[in-house]
Design a protein around this motif. Structure first.
Motif, PDB file in Angstrom:
ATOM      1  N   CYS A  95       0.667  -1.193  -0.461  1.00 53.82           N
ATOM      2  CA  CYS A  95      -0.198   0.013   0.025  1.00 53.82           C
ATOM      3  C   CYS A  95       0.816   1.255   0.219  1.00 53.82           C
ATOM      4  O   CYS A  95       2.414   0.992   0.754  1.00 53.82           O
ATOM      5  CB  CYS A  95      -0.299   0.008   1.250  1.00 53.82           C
TER       6      CYS A  95
ATOM      7  N   ARG B 239       0.006  -0.103  -7.178  1.00 52.94           N
ATOM      8  CA  ARG B 239       0.084  -0.567  -8.158  1.00 52.94           C
ATOM      9  C   ARG B 239       1.722  -0.732  -9.015  1.00 52.94           C
ATOM     10  O   ARG B 239       1.676  -1.552  -9.903  1.00 52.94           O
ATOM     11  CB  ARG B 239      -1.204   0.099  -8.856  1.00 52.94           C
TER      12      ARG B 239
ATOM     13  N   ASN C 268      -2.601  -6.474 -13.521  1.00 52.79           N
ATOM     14  CA  ASN C 268      -3.030  -5.274 -13.086  1.00 52.79           C
ATOM     15  C   ASN C 268      -3.972  -6.028 -12.674  1.00 52.79           C
ATOM     16  O   ASN C 268      -5.136  -5.527 -11.223  1.00 52.79           O
ATOM     17  CB  ASN C 268      -3.793  -4.769 -14.170  1.00 52.79           C
ATOM     18  N   GLU C 269      -5.270  -7.225 -12.784  1.00 50.01           N
ATOM     19  CA  GLU C 269      -5.851  -8.339 -12.001  1.00 50.01           C
ATOM     20  C   GLU C 269      -5.922  -8.886 -11.252  1.00 50.01           C
ATOM     21  O   GLU C 269      -6.595  -9.361  -9.967  1.00 50.01           O
ATOM     22  CB  GLU C 269      -5.859  -9.707 -13.103  1.00 50.01           C
ATOM     23  N   GLU C 270      -4.256  -9.338 -10.728  1.00 48.38           N
ATOM     24  CA  GLU C 270      -4.172  -9.404  -9.684  1.00 48.38           C
ATOM     25  C   GLU C 270      -3.726  -8.438  -8.280  1.00 48.38           C
ATOM     26  O   GLU C 270      -4.372  -8.600  -7.016  1.00 48.38           O
ATOM     27  CB  GLU C 270      -2.039  -9.805  -9.322  1.00 48.38           C
ATOM     28  N   ALA C 271      -3.922  -7.022  -8.656  1.00 48.09           N
ATOM     29  CA  ALA C 271      -3.769  -5.727  -7.755  1.00 48.09           C
ATOM     30  C   ALA C 271      -4.894  -5.903  -7.763  1.00 48.09           C
ATOM     31  O   ALA C 271      -5.729  -5.279  -6.699  1.00 48.09           O
ATOM     32  CB  ALA C 271      -3.474  -4.233  -8.687  1.00 48.09           C
ATOM     33  N   ASP C 272      -5.996  -6.205  -8.216  1.00 48.98           N
ATOM     34  CA  ASP C 272      -7.761  -5.559  -8.341  1.00 48.98           C
ATOM     35  C   ASP C 272      -7.934  -6.406  -7.307  1.00 48.98           C
ATOM     36  O   ASP C 272      -8.757  -6.005  -6.403  1.00 48.98           O
ATOM     37  CB  ASP C 272      -8.231  -5.585  -9.682  1.00 48.98           C
ATOM     38  N   GLU C 273      -7.460  -7.527  -7.422  1.00 46.76           N
ATOM     39  CA  GLU C 273      -8.162  -9.118  -6.467  1.00 46.76           C
ATOM     40  C   GLU C 273      -7.453  -8.181  -5.264  1.00 46.76           C
ATOM     41  O   GLU C 273      -7.925  -8.669  -4.219  1.00 46.76           O
ATOM     42  CB  GLU C 273      -7.525 -10.467  -6.587  1.00 46.76           C
TER      43      GLU C 273
ATOM     44  N   ASP D 132      -6.699  -5.344  -3.876  1.00 41.90           N
ATOM     45  CA  ASP D 132      -7.652  -3.756  -3.557  1.00 41.90           C
ATOM     46  C   ASP D 132      -9.177  -4.684  -3.369  1.00 41.90           C
ATOM     47  O   ASP D 132      -9.079  -4.171  -2.109  1.00 41.90           O
ATOM     48  CB  ASP D 132      -7.739  -3.224  -4.675  1.00 41.90           C
ATOM     49  N   ALA D 133      -9.622  -5.542  -3.715  1.00 39.47           N
ATOM     50  CA  ALA D 133     -10.676  -5.812  -2.966  1.00 39.47           C
ATOM     51  C   ALA D 133     -11.443  -6.603  -2.349  1.00 39.47           C
ATOM     52  O   ALA D 133     -11.641  -6.478  -0.943  1.00 39.47           O
ATOM     53  CB  ALA D 133     -11.316  -7.270  -4.209  1.00 39.47           C
TER      54      ALA D 133
END
Length: 134
Positions: free
Chosen positions: A96, A107, A117-122, A124-125
């Motif tokens: 973070c 990111r 980016n998908e891993e960062a989205d996961e 973050d979620a």
């Protein structure tokens, strides 16, 4: 490790009669005028350019910007980035970016590690679900 001019690393003091330990890992950079107080643990690859109160723990590859100040017993997760003049009063999650106003996923750092980016989205979620007050 590299210790620049006028930086301070204080000797351990311990607590409640226990022997203290101040530990600095490999590849750590303690920048000009940075302060590491007693009984801190600084893991490998950390860059410190702020002030750590006693008993802080910086996990691997944390970056502490100039003027950042840490309250005692603070833990900062792996890969976190602390913005200039941040006042850190509570633990910071791994990967973070923290600037007192907001904490967001770093990111850029994750991308440098080859994360999609998908891993960062996961991530973050996950943080939003488990750690958000919203």
């Amino acid at each position: 490790c590299t210790f620049e001019t006028n930086c301070i690393v204080l000797a351990p003091r311990g607590i409640n009669g226990q022997t203290g330990v101040t530990r600095v890992g490999n590849g750590v950079m303690i920048h000009l005028k940075a302060e590491v107080s007693h009984d801190c643990v600084i893991e490998d690859g950390v860059a410190v350019n702020g002030e750590l109160a006693g008993f802080c723990h910086l996990m691997q590859h944390v970056k502490v910007s100039k003027g950042s100040v840490f309250h005692q017993f603070t833990t900062v997760g792996t890969g976190a980035f602390l913005a200039m003049t941040a006042k850190v009063r509570y633990d910071v999650l791994p990967w973070c970016m923290f600037d007192e106003q907001a904490t967001v996923i770093d990111r850029v750092a994750l991308g440098r590690l080859g994360r999609a980016n998908e891993e960062a989205d996961e991530l973050d979620a996950f943080y939003m679900e488990h750690f958000s007050s919203e």
